[in-house]
Design an enzyme around this catalytic site. Sequence first.
Site, mmCIF file in Angstrom:
data_model
loop_
_atom_site.group_PDB
_atom_site.id
_atom_site.type_symbol
_atom_site.label_atom_id
_atom_site.label_comp_id
_atom_site.label_asym_id
_atom_site.label_seq_id
_atom_site.Cartn_x
_atom_site.Cartn_y
_atom_site.Cartn_z
ATOM 1 N N LYS A 195 37.158 45.675 47.686
ATOM 2 C CA LYS A 195 38.183 46.559 47.113
ATOM 3 C C LYS A 195 37.509 47.852 46.614
ATOM 4 O O LYS A 195 36.828 47.846 45.598
ATOM 5 C CB LYS A 195 38.937 45.901 45.959
ATOM 6 C CG LYS A 195 40.227 46.695 45.655
ATOM 7 C CD LYS A 195 40.745 46.581 44.256
ATOM 8 C CE LYS A 195 40.103 47.454 43.257
ATOM 9 N NZ LYS A 195 40.254 48.914 43.460
ATOM 10 N N GLY A 248 30.784 49.328 38.423
ATOM 11 C CA GLY A 248 31.790 50.136 37.735
ATOM 12 C C GLY A 248 31.430 50.258 36.270
ATOM 13 O O GLY A 248 30.260 50.133 35.885
ATOM 14 N N SER A 249 32.448 50.483 35.461
ATOM 15 C CA SER A 249 32.205 50.777 34.043
ATOM 16 C C SER A 249 31.934 49.499 33.243
ATOM 17 O O SER A 249 32.307 48.387 33.658
ATOM 18 C CB SER A 249 33.421 51.487 33.461
ATOM 19 O OG SER A 249 34.540 50.638 33.547
ATOM 20 N N GLY A 253 33.579 45.809 33.519
ATOM 21 C CA GLY A 253 32.615 44.714 33.668
ATOM 22 C C GLY A 253 32.911 43.586 32.687
ATOM 23 O O GLY A 253 32.840 42.400 33.032
ATOM 24 N N GLU A 270 26.966 45.737 38.021
ATOM 25 C CA GLU A 270 26.173 46.977 37.992
ATOM 26 C C GLU A 270 27.008 47.979 37.214
ATOM 27 O O GLU A 270 28.001 48.494 37.720
ATOM 28 C CB GLU A 270 25.933 47.494 39.414
ATOM 29 C CG GLU A 270 25.120 46.575 40.290
ATOM 30 C CD GLU A 270 23.652 46.542 39.908
ATOM 31 O OE1 GLU A 270 23.206 47.409 39.124
ATOM 32 O OE2 GLU A 270 22.954 45.644 40.381
ATOM 33 N N CYS A 304 25.390 56.678 38.034
ATOM 34 C CA CYS A 304 25.126 55.720 36.949
ATOM 35 C C CYS A 304 23.732 55.902 36.349
ATOM 36 O O CYS A 304 23.525 55.642 35.171
ATOM 37 C CB CYS A 304 25.320 54.296 37.456
ATOM 38 S SG CYS A 304 24.391 53.970 38.958
ATOM 39 N N GLU A 401 28.229 57.189 27.647
ATOM 40 C CA GLU A 401 28.080 57.646 29.027
ATOM 41 C C GLU A 401 29.122 58.730 29.289
ATOM 42 O O GLU A 401 30.329 58.469 29.242
ATOM 43 C CB GLU A 401 28.296 56.470 29.992
ATOM 44 C CG GLU A 401 28.028 56.857 31.424
ATOM 45 C CD GLU A 401 28.309 55.731 32.415
ATOM 46 O OE1 GLU A 401 29.372 55.093 32.304
ATOM 47 O OE2 GLU A 401 27.469 55.513 33.304
#
Length: 499
Positions: A195, A248-249, A253, A270, A304, A401
């Site tokens: 996805k 992703g974020s 996560g 990740e 990232c 971030e």
Amino acid sequence: MNINVTIPAPSAKTQEFFARKHKLYIDGAWTEGVSGERIDVVDPGTGNVISSATAAVAADIDKAVAAARKAFESGVWANMPGLERGKLISKLARRLEELGDELAEIEAIDCGKPLAYAKYVDVGLTANIYHYMAGWAGKACGETVSLSAPGEYHAFTQREPVGVVAAITPWNFPLVLTAYKLAPLLAVGCTCVVKPSELTPLSTLRFAEIAEEVGFPPGVINVVTGYGSPAGSALVEHEGVDKVAFTGSVATGRKIAQAATGNLKRVTLELGGKSPMVVFPDADLDKAIPGLASAIFFHQGQVCTAGTRLYVHKSIHDRVLEGIAAESKKLKIGHGLEPDTTMGPMISSAQLQKVMGFLDQGKQEGAEVVAGGERIGSAGFFMQPTILANTTDSMSVVREEIFGPVLCAQSFSDDELDAIAAKANDTIYGLAASVWTRDISVAHKMAKRIKAGSVWINAHNFYDPALPFGGFKQSGWGREEGSEAIRTFTEVKSVCAVL
Ligand code: NAD
């Protein structure tokens, strides 16, 4: 500040691809979504809608997972000799290279990146990951084990594919981050449902067409497009999924880690980063300054591992900041298809607003803008590469971030490596870091002290399919790439025969 204002038309082939009514790729067939809902896909360089994708719902996810399960249990892929699986993955890698111009154009427009970078980084690295992992097919072996119990035994371990994998990717590097997951999982015999982000689904849809053309058996690779909820959440909660491989974020996560508890599926995450770059007075500044600038401004800082926190010795602080500011002014900002563009737009209006919000907060907290700091124009989502000086450890721009082209600089006067490392490690993240010095001893002592999954010496944002990649602390769980990736997509079985 240079900005390109012209926007060349995409090739006829890409225009035709964008104009299609994209469906879902399930069990080797292109399938309409159950709900009929569509997602508008926007070119961030213009703000215009360029295409649309299917908004999958839970019923579509059920079908995709069932297809992946059927393909896995049939053994059509898992039991294929490793050499043959590897040949198909190699064929895919070669086809991606052959179609590099076309894939790069789709990625450049959809993600807002310079065409040359999309060709070299996105397509180039993607193809190399499949080439590298093709060589692992059939080589995920176990070992014989000596037992300490009295008697005679033949005991050994073997590695078996974990099963059906949900591969969920973000919008910054769709092809590369799909490859991080699919190349190793395919090598070891897993099947998958991919996805991509709702913001950038197009290259993954084209990838599915290429995988189909190359000849992967139906159900081995399924691609569903859709929003995080309901599509992504249905996938991670699904009892038919054995493992989630997510990029992703941190916020997502966390949700995934919780959703996976139903059937205790395996999870690799990740996640985000806030990577420090530590520059010592003896660094080769002619090389370091362009390297530091690229570390933060490459892909508008939407990376990232972007080098967002700069710790520079006070004796060279001004020279380094002036140098990075001069580099930032050389960037040619514009649409990715304009041939001389070296910096594109932010991915969306929301991301641009988020980054500008961080900047406002940073200024209120006392950070000094020494370069950039403004949005550019009103068409597309462009902003200036930005340098904040006099930042402190407690500021939100240093702690959170930003995911934009914003460098937060501080100087240090310490000579104690432990004290410098403590500053670099003062974050919830631990994805990457770089150390800039000509002293090999200092470089390795710092590499040892920094708590991050990747530490680069006199470089930043350096990736190779053979090098494991992932995060310490809240930057994630597990590793992708290299032999570590092979481990995470396999289960270990111990077999013991009493003789
Ligand atoms: P995001 O977490 O918003 O979305 C990532 C993906 O998760 C998308 O496909 C999204 O649709 C899906 N998703 C959202 N909610 C979900 C849910 N509840 N269940 C399942 N799936 C869901 O991240 P983003 O904004 O697309 O990407 C930016 C983030 O990704 C940054 O934090 C960045 O640091 C991180 N990132 C990490 C790496 C890495 O390798 N560590 C690489 C690139 C990006």
